[in-house]
Design a protein around this motif. Structure first.
Motif, PDB file in Angstrom:
ATOM      1  N   UNK A 234      96.086  -7.235 -42.277  1.00  0.00           N
ATOM      2  CA  UNK A 234      96.165  -6.622 -40.943  1.00  0.00           C
ATOM      3  C   UNK A 234      95.225  -5.428 -40.894  1.00  0.00           C
ATOM      4  N   UNK A 235      94.600  -5.253 -39.726  1.00  0.00           N
ATOM      5  CA  UNK A 235      93.719  -4.107 -39.546  1.00  0.00           C
ATOM      6  C   UNK A 235      93.944  -3.511 -38.162  1.00  0.00           C
ATOM      7  N   UNK A 236      93.928  -2.210 -38.044  1.00  0.00           N
ATOM      8  CA  UNK A 236      94.092  -1.601 -36.709  1.00  0.00           C
ATOM      9  C   UNK A 236      92.831  -1.695 -35.855  1.00  0.00           C
ATOM     10  N   UNK A 237      91.725  -2.079 -36.434  1.00  0.00           N
ATOM     11  CA  UNK A 237      90.456  -2.176 -35.696  1.00  0.00           C
ATOM     12  C   UNK A 237      90.306  -3.598 -35.152  1.00  0.00           C
ATOM     13  N   UNK A 238      91.042  -3.905 -34.097  1.00  0.00           N
ATOM     14  CA  UNK A 238      91.023  -5.267 -33.571  1.00  0.00           C
ATOM     15  C   UNK A 238      90.714  -5.327 -32.073  1.00  0.00           C
ATOM     16  N   UNK A 239      90.715  -4.223 -31.348  1.00  0.00           N
ATOM     17  CA  UNK A 239      90.373  -4.225 -29.934  1.00  0.00           C
ATOM     18  C   UNK A 239      91.500  -4.586 -29.002  1.00  0.00           C
ATOM     19  N   UNK A 240      92.709  -4.837 -29.527  1.00  0.00           N
ATOM     20  CA  UNK A 240      93.857  -5.158 -28.687  1.00  0.00           C
ATOM     21  C   UNK A 240      94.701  -3.911 -28.452  1.00  0.00           C
ATOM     22  N   UNK A 241      95.298  -3.860 -27.279  1.00  0.00           N
ATOM     23  CA  UNK A 241      96.203  -2.750 -26.993  1.00  0.00           C
ATOM     24  C   UNK A 241      97.596  -3.061 -27.554  1.00  0.00           C
ATOM     25  N   UNK A 242      98.416  -2.039 -27.657  1.00  0.00           N
ATOM     26  CA  UNK A 242      99.781  -2.232 -28.146  1.00  0.00           C
ATOM     27  C   UNK A 242     100.579  -3.140 -27.210  1.00  0.00           C
ATOM     28  N   UNK A 243     100.326  -3.035 -25.923  1.00  0.00           N
ATOM     29  CA  UNK A 243     101.040  -3.877 -24.969  1.00  0.00           C
ATOM     30  C   UNK A 243     100.686  -5.347 -25.180  1.00  0.00           C
ATOM     31  N   UNK A 244      99.432  -5.648 -25.430  1.00  0.00           N
ATOM     32  CA  UNK A 244      99.019  -7.027 -25.653  1.00  0.00           C
ATOM     33  C   UNK A 244      99.676  -7.595 -26.925  1.00  0.00           C
ATOM     34  N   UNK A 292      99.319 -14.913 -38.013  1.00  0.00           N
ATOM     35  CA  UNK A 292      98.543 -15.869 -37.217  1.00  0.00           C
ATOM     36  C   UNK A 292      97.475 -15.156 -36.385  1.00  0.00           C
ATOM     37  N   UNK A 293      97.861 -14.031 -35.806  1.00  0.00           N
ATOM     38  CA  UNK A 293      96.913 -13.259 -34.998  1.00  0.00           C
ATOM     39  C   UNK A 293      95.751 -12.755 -35.842  1.00  0.00           C
ATOM     40  N   UNK A 294      96.030 -12.323 -37.054  1.00  0.00           N
ATOM     41  CA  UNK A 294      94.973 -11.832 -37.943  1.00  0.00           C
ATOM     42  C   UNK A 294      94.045 -12.967 -38.375  1.00  0.00           C
ATOM     43  N   UNK A 298      92.254 -11.900 -34.096  1.00  0.00           N
ATOM     44  CA  UNK A 298      92.915 -11.186 -32.998  1.00  0.00           C
ATOM     45  C   UNK A 298      92.519 -11.757 -31.634  1.00  0.00           C
ATOM     46  N   UNK A 299      92.269 -13.072 -31.616  1.00  0.00           N
ATOM     47  CA  UNK A 299      92.055 -13.799 -30.370  1.00  0.00           C
ATOM     48  C   UNK A 299      93.412 -14.375 -29.945  1.00  0.00           C
ATOM     49  N   UNK A 300      94.006 -13.782 -28.897  1.00  0.00           N
ATOM     50  CA  UNK A 300      95.365 -14.146 -28.521  1.00  0.00           C
ATOM     51  C   UNK A 300      95.445 -15.597 -28.073  1.00  0.00           C
ATOM     52  N   UNK A 301      94.467 -16.092 -27.324  1.00  0.00           N
ATOM     53  CA  UNK A 301      94.515 -17.471 -26.835  1.00  0.00           C
ATOM     54  C   UNK A 301      94.511 -18.471 -27.987  1.00  0.00           C
TER      55      UNK A 301
END
Length: 535
Positions: A234-244, A292-294, A298-301
């Motif tokens: 996991x990395x915090x540098x992913x471009x997604x917001x906490x809400x997403x 899975x997201x990692x 970090x592509x949610x779709x």
């Protein structure tokens, strides 16, 4: 007052027979019976004399397999290290076979020789020099822990003692220099007749230390490839917001709930939608979603599509869901018996589970309402139980005590013109004076109180000091001609007994072992070994 106050967790002496050594126990509970008496629920400790000689001999043989003569404690670590690879405990059956290969001869040769047990001084692995007498007494300090629990009357307590796990960093002589101090390193199973290592041993030594790399100097770079040493999950540098991210986690829980509705086994365990949603909200679902997201950068779709492949929605289960109700009950029963000894729990109750499964289930089980309820019940029970009990000193006379050095039950009285009445007994047809016999252990000839010890026909006795030592430690301070107490029996060594008179101008009588015919009889049936007979 404080010495007579006994609390839960104290190690104590218990007297179950006035003529036998004390038993060593640890108080687990103190309960008051309906008739007002106090009972102690205790954990048992065993001495060397309480364990079969073949099992003790095999343990000692494994220790001195390198050719030395040290046969106490230090080598147990080697013995049980080999067990870790095989997984099999040291059993009495294997011990019997090994004793036939020479363990008995080694043990017997160890006790031949001088007045105090024979042999020369030895050097222990810690560098100590032990005399034969110290080695003999050190064996009396060794105990074997067991999981056996029994209930005894608290009035049978005869004092406190100290029992500790053998500390490899402490000198063995320290145990001899402390009063009422014992040690243990092995766990004995009286039902299975096996010995195992206590899992709480202190790991000291270079083989247990980590290899630390040298400190990098200023400006020096680490030549290792860090990607080969660790994996990024996991990395915090992913471009997604906490809400997403939160929205993705909610969708993953929804997928988990729907997957449980489609799964037949899950619908039985969680028959309601509420229970299925709760199971889908556990950590295992969230960890899988974040992983899975990692993996999909970090592509949610793409991550959402992977949660619902062509085979159906992904179902993630943890140990709480995998275990059946009967397995959960077995685990709680095992936890009540063994505590957090997960190896024993797996071996005796859940052998089809891996150690990883059991440990994971334990920490998840601690988050359930059932654990909270059990904890409350135990707290209420603990409040109702006794915390301590006062036991006064036991001052009743011991049946083994001799009156003025004379035994009333085995002596006869004879009168002559030149001497008054004297205590005597018949041995090989000869009158032997009892009052003049020395202490069987320290050979003292005077004592404030004498105690009968050993077979009655030999008229052996112990002084007050040696009697207390024998009651506490289960052996004599100095080895006697009436010999090894290691297995709890008396073995008569074939040496002349100078205390007995010469009969019919022959050589001093000898004490011998019975022959095979005398033991088994003419019909060949095996019978218990009776008391040795005079030669």
């Amino acid at each position: 007052m404080a010495s007579n106050m006994y609390r839960v967790g104290d190690y104590v002496y218990f007297e179950t027979s006035s003529t036998s050594p004390y038993q060593i126990r640890r108080i687990e509970e103190l309960n008051k019976t309906p008739n007002g008496n106090v009972e102690a629920k205790v954990m048992c400790f065993y001495r060397r004399r309480d364990i079969s000689s073949s099992l003790i001999m095999l343990a000692d043989k494994h220790q001195n397999g390198h050719g030395g003569t040290w046969d106490l404690c230090g080598g147990f670590k080697k013995l049980l290290k080999s067990q870790d690879t095989s997984g099999a405990p040291l059993s009495e059956g294997v011990a019997s076979e090994a004793s036939q290969q020479g363990a008995l001869e080694e043990d017997e040769s160890d006790s031949e020789g001088g007045e105090v047990g024979g042999g020369a001084s030895i050097i222990t692995p810690t560098g100590e020099t032990l005399t034969p007498q110290e080695r003999h007494q050190l064996r009396h300090r060794e105990l074997f822990l067991s999981r056996q629990i029994e209930t005894l009357p608290a009035t049978h307590i005869r004092g406190k003692c100290t029992v500790t796990l053998l500390n490899e960093t402490e000198l063995l002589l320290a145990y001899l220099n402390k009063d009422d101090t014992f040690f243990y390193s092995l766990v004995y199973d009286p039902q299975q007749k096996t010995l195992l290592a206590d899992k709480g041993e202190i790991r000291v030594g270079s083989r247990f230390q980590a290899d630390i790399t040298s400190l990098l100097k200023e400006g020096e770079s680490d030549g290792r490839n860090l990607e080969d040493l660790e994996s990024l999950v996991w990395t915090p540098c992913h471009g997604l917001t906490d809400r997403q991210i939160d929205q993705f986690l909610v969708m993953s829980r929804s997928v988990g709930t729907f997957a449980r509705a489609l799964d037949c086994s899950s619908s039985v365990k969680q028959p309601s939608l509420h229970m299925s949603a709760a199971a889908a909200s556990r950590d295992v679902t969230l960890f899988h979603a974040m992983d899975t997201l990692h993996k999909h950068n970090y592509d949610i779709s793409k991550a959402l599509c992977s949660l619902i492949p062509a085979t159906g929605p992904v179902l993630c289960r943890d140990e709480m869901e995998e275990w059946s109700a009967s397995e959960a009950n077995l685990f709680e029963e095992a936890l009540e018996k063994y505590g957090k000894d997960f190896n024993d729990i797996r071996q005796d109750f859940l052998p089809w589970k891996t150690l990883k499964n059991i440990i994971e289930y334990y920490y998840m089980w601690k988050t359930t309402d059932r654990y909270v309820q059990q904890k409350r019940v135990k707290a209420v029970e603990a409040e109702s139980k006794l915390k301590q009990v006062y036991i006064p000193n036991y001052n009743k006379p011991n049946p083994a005590a001799l009156s003025n050095g004379k035994t009333s039950t085995t002596t006869t009285t004879t009168t002559t013109s030149s001497t008054s009445s004297a205590s005597s007994t018949m041995v090989n047809g000869a009158d032997v004076s009892v009052s003049g016999k020395a202490c069987e252990s320290c050979h003292a000839t005077s004592s404030s109180q004498w105690y009968a010890w050993g077979p009655s026909h030999l008229q052996c006795r112990l002084c007050s000091s040696c009697w207390q030592y024998w009651k506490k430690f289960g052996g004599l301070k100095l080895p006697s001609r009436i010999g090894k107490e290691e297995d709890g029996s008396l073995i008569y060594t074939p040496v002349p007994n100078k205390d007995l008179p010469v009969v019919n101008n022959t050589s001093p009588p000898l004490l011998r072992r019975r022959t095979y015919e005398e033991i088994n009889g003419m019909d060949g049936e095996c019978s218990p070994l009776p008391s040795p007979i005079p030669y």
